[in-house]
Write a protein that holds these residues in place. Structure first.
Motif, mmCIF file in Angstrom:
data_model
loop_
_atom_site.group_PDB
_atom_site.id
_atom_site.type_symbol
_atom_site.label_atom_id
_atom_site.label_comp_id
_atom_site.label_asym_id
_atom_site.label_seq_id
_atom_site.Cartn_x
_atom_site.Cartn_y
_atom_site.Cartn_z
ATOM 1 N N LYS A 1 19.565 -13.840 -156.958
ATOM 2 C CA LYS A 1 19.657 -12.384 -156.895
ATOM 3 C C LYS A 1 19.222 -11.854 -155.537
ATOM 4 O O LYS A 1 19.838 -10.964 -154.976
ATOM 5 C CB LYS A 1 18.788 -11.784 -157.997
ATOM 6 C CG LYS A 1 18.747 -10.275 -158.064
ATOM 7 C CD LYS A 1 19.940 -9.701 -158.760
ATOM 8 C CE LYS A 1 19.773 -8.211 -158.984
ATOM 9 N NZ LYS A 1 20.939 -7.628 -159.663
ATOM 10 N N GLN A 2 18.131 -12.412 -155.010
ATOM 11 C CA GLN A 2 17.638 -11.946 -153.713
ATOM 12 C C GLN A 2 16.752 -12.992 -153.060
ATOM 13 O O GLN A 2 16.272 -13.924 -153.713
ATOM 14 C CB GLN A 2 16.875 -10.627 -153.874
ATOM 15 C CG GLN A 2 15.624 -10.706 -154.744
ATOM 16 C CD GLN A 2 15.006 -9.344 -154.957
ATOM 17 O OE1 GLN A 2 15.137 -8.745 -156.002
ATOM 18 N NE2 GLN A 2 14.306 -8.856 -153.950
ATOM 19 N N VAL A 3 16.560 -12.818 -151.780
ATOM 20 C CA VAL A 3 15.662 -13.679 -150.993
ATOM 21 C C VAL A 3 14.514 -12.814 -150.504
ATOM 22 O O VAL A 3 14.743 -11.796 -149.842
ATOM 23 C CB VAL A 3 16.410 -14.322 -149.805
ATOM 24 C CG1 VAL A 3 15.437 -15.143 -148.965
ATOM 25 C CG2 VAL A 3 17.565 -15.176 -150.288
ATOM 26 N N ILE A 4 13.297 -13.207 -150.848
ATOM 27 C CA ILE A 4 12.126 -12.439 -150.432
ATOM 28 C C ILE A 4 11.419 -13.166 -149.298
ATOM 29 O O ILE A 4 11.631 -14.357 -149.071
ATOM 30 C CB ILE A 4 11.168 -12.183 -151.621
ATOM 31 C CG1 ILE A 4 10.730 -13.495 -152.259
ATOM 32 C CG2 ILE A 4 11.850 -11.309 -152.658
ATOM 33 C CD1 ILE A 4 9.779 -13.305 -153.439
ATOM 34 N N THR A 5 10.560 -12.443 -148.596
ATOM 35 C CA THR A 5 9.988 -12.997 -147.366
ATOM 36 C C THR A 5 8.478 -13.228 -147.418
ATOM 37 O O THR A 5 7.944 -13.926 -146.567
ATOM 38 C CB THR A 5 10.295 -12.059 -146.182
ATOM 39 O OG1 THR A 5 9.801 -10.741 -146.482
ATOM 40 C CG2 THR A 5 11.798 -11.990 -145.938
ATOM 41 N N LYS A 6 7.798 -12.625 -148.392
ATOM 42 C CA LYS A 6 6.343 -12.811 -148.447
ATOM 43 C C LYS A 6 5.852 -12.885 -149.895
ATOM 44 O O LYS A 6 6.528 -12.462 -150.824
ATOM 45 C CB LYS A 6 5.626 -11.684 -147.697
ATOM 46 C CG LYS A 6 6.058 -10.280 -148.058
ATOM 47 C CD LYS A 6 5.375 -9.269 -147.139
ATOM 48 C CE LYS A 6 5.713 -7.838 -147.526
ATOM 49 N NZ LYS A 6 7.117 -7.497 -147.331
ATOM 50 N N GLU A 7 4.641 -13.430 -150.048
ATOM 51 C CA GLU A 7 4.063 -13.678 -151.372
ATOM 52 C C GLU A 7 3.902 -12.393 -152.187
ATOM 53 O O GLU A 7 4.090 -12.400 -153.401
ATOM 54 C CB GLU A 7 2.683 -14.341 -151.224
ATOM 55 C CG GLU A 7 2.691 -15.703 -150.545
ATOM 56 C CD GLU A 7 2.975 -16.847 -151.494
ATOM 57 O OE1 GLU A 7 2.969 -16.595 -152.723
ATOM 58 O OE2 GLU A 7 3.212 -17.974 -151.022
ATOM 59 N N THR A 8 3.564 -11.311 -151.512
ATOM 60 C CA THR A 8 3.319 -10.059 -152.235
ATOM 61 C C THR A 8 4.577 -9.496 -152.886
ATOM 62 O O THR A 8 4.503 -8.668 -153.799
ATOM 63 C CB THR A 8 2.735 -9.000 -151.281
ATOM 64 O OG1 THR A 8 3.574 -8.874 -150.129
ATOM 65 C CG2 THR A 8 1.326 -9.386 -150.841
ATOM 66 N N ASP A 9 5.748 -9.961 -152.418
ATOM 67 C CA ASP A 9 7.004 -9.490 -153.005
ATOM 68 C C ASP A 9 7.253 -10.064 -154.390
ATOM 69 O O ASP A 9 8.068 -9.532 -155.149
ATOM 70 C CB ASP A 9 8.184 -9.846 -152.085
ATOM 71 C CG ASP A 9 8.181 -9.049 -150.798
ATOM 72 O OD1 ASP A 9 7.579 -7.953 -150.792
ATOM 73 O OD2 ASP A 9 8.769 -9.510 -149.799
ATOM 74 N N ILE A 10 6.571 -11.157 -154.727
ATOM 75 C CA ILE A 10 6.802 -11.813 -156.024
ATOM 76 C C ILE A 10 6.459 -10.874 -157.171
ATOM 77 O O ILE A 10 7.248 -10.690 -158.106
ATOM 78 C CB ILE A 10 5.984 -13.126 -156.125
ATOM 79 C CG1 ILE A 10 6.478 -14.134 -155.090
ATOM 80 C CG2 ILE A 10 6.091 -13.709 -157.534
ATOM 81 C CD1 ILE A 10 5.692 -15.435 -155.059
ATOM 82 N N ALA A 11 5.267 -10.267 -157.100
ATOM 83 C CA ALA A 11 4.843 -9.354 -158.171
ATOM 84 C C ALA A 11 5.779 -8.156 -158.281
ATOM 85 O O ALA A 11 6.093 -7.696 -159.384
ATOM 86 C CB ALA A 11 3.415 -8.883 -157.912
#
Length: 368
Positions: A76-86
């Motif tokens: 669905k998407q590519v995130i760049t940092k750990e905080t984006d997980i939540a």
């Protein structure tokens, strides 16, 4: 004997003349087998996931390509940092995040060992477990391919983390679903039967020609069920908290408002059913087959919607229970507020207004 055969022929004529009986005899079994056949599955298909790749090397790119090209997952998407997980989990956009460690290929070459974290949304523990197993299987297959031409075996270590329900308690899944089913039963089915009973006995017409306005009659008929449904909702929440240790991470006030909105939506459906039903039996049949089965099978209560065929996914989107279950899980398990649940709330509100408007229009037509 001829009289007996003639009697049997008469019964066949009666059945074939009654389209509703034919629908129950032949339509319902076909609908049920199709619903159960396509909706009930332990497999997953096209589950939306996100990727967090700290390494961005040849190995992680190849693994991501294999996972994305499988029929089981959709990136669905590519995130760049750990905080984006939540954040992506709170929005409900993905069911899992694959978190590749930094220097994945270097660790694999130097230490013959690298790790990837599988973070899953465990508000639905069965789906979370299945996702973890499927990702593990793909990683194991990739590991075998690497080790074909290697004297020293490479090892890819998957680390699974379940968010919102780390202990994978099934009660976290069943409480929202059971609450939805009970509220739907009390609100929709009991309302439709109650109003149809008045019409069947001929007393509804007497009420409607009385000095009380028709809309007041309808509100008066459904108001007790609003009260009873609210009590049921309170009892379910209290039991789930104190007996089953179900957490309520979000606002109880918001939970109460959303529950009332769903109750009103179900009541509107009950009124709508009563407009097309002449008898209590017909109302009960429509309520059970037209509401209960979709609520259980197509709302995402037990079986993941993403694994169903596209036509069933479309149908699930017009079922109020689907949106209410997402709202309950968001408030109780994720602790999110209206800023994350506005889309689901507006959808449920729009459905409620539509059902009420259609019900009122139908009743006006019947009064002419």
């Amino acid at each position: 004997m001829k009289r007996f055969i003639g009697f049997i022929e008469k019964e066949f004529y009666h059945i074939f003349r009654d389209r509703r009986s034919l629908f129950i005899l032949f339509g319902m079994p076909i609908a049920q087998i199709l619903l159960f056949g396509f909706a009930i599955t332990n497999e997953i298909n096209n589950v939306d996931i996100a990727i967090l790749d700290h390494s961005k090397d040849a190995n992680t790119t190849e693994i991501i390509s294999k996972i994305g090209s499988s029929k089981y997952f959709s990136i669905k998407q590519v995130i760049t940092k750990e905080t984006d997980i939540a954040a992506v989990f709170k929005k409900g956009e993905v069911k899992a995040v694959l978190n590749f460690e930094k220097d994945f290929s270097k660790n694999l070459i130097k230490e013959h060992k690298a790790s990837v974290q599988i973070v899953t949304d465990a508000t639905d523990p069965n789906t979370a477990n299945t996702i973890s197993n499927y990702v593990n299987a793909i990683l194991q297959q990739y590991q075998k391919e690497l080790n074909k031409d290697s004297s020293t075996p490479y090892q890819i270590v998957p680390e699974t983390r379940m968010v919102y329900n780390p202990e994978l308690k099934s009660v976290y899944m069943f409480v929202p679903g059971v609450m939805t089913i009970i509220l739907m039963l009390v609100s929709a089915m009991m309302t439709s039967i109650s109003i149809t009973k008045e019409k069947e006995l001929g007393t509804m017409e007497i009420l409607l020609v009385s000095p009380i306005k028709p809309i007041q009659v309808i509100i008066g008929k459904v108001f007790p069920y609003i009260f009873l449904s609210i009590i049921n909702a309170i009892v379910i929440v209290v039991l789930s908290i104190f007996i089953f240790n179900m957490p309520v991470q979000g606002s109880l006030f918001l939970l109460a408002l959303e529950s009332i909105l769903f109750i009103v939506s179900a009541l509107a459906l009950g009124i709508l059913i009563s407009t097309i039903s002449k008898t209590q039996q017909t109302a009960m049949m429509i309520s059970l087959m037209g509401l209960m089965l979709p609520v259980i099978l197509l709302s995402g209560f037990i079986f993941p919607i993403s694994s169903m065929p596209v036509p069933l996914q479309v149908i699930s989107s017009i079922i109020p229970a689907k949106w209410f279950i997402l709202i309950i899980k968001g408030i109780m398990l994720k602790g999110v507020g209206l800023e994350y649940l506005w889309k689901e709330t507006l959808t449920l509100l729009g459905m409620t207004v539509f059902f009420i408007a259609l019900s009122v229009k139908k009743y006006k037509i019947r009064l002419e």
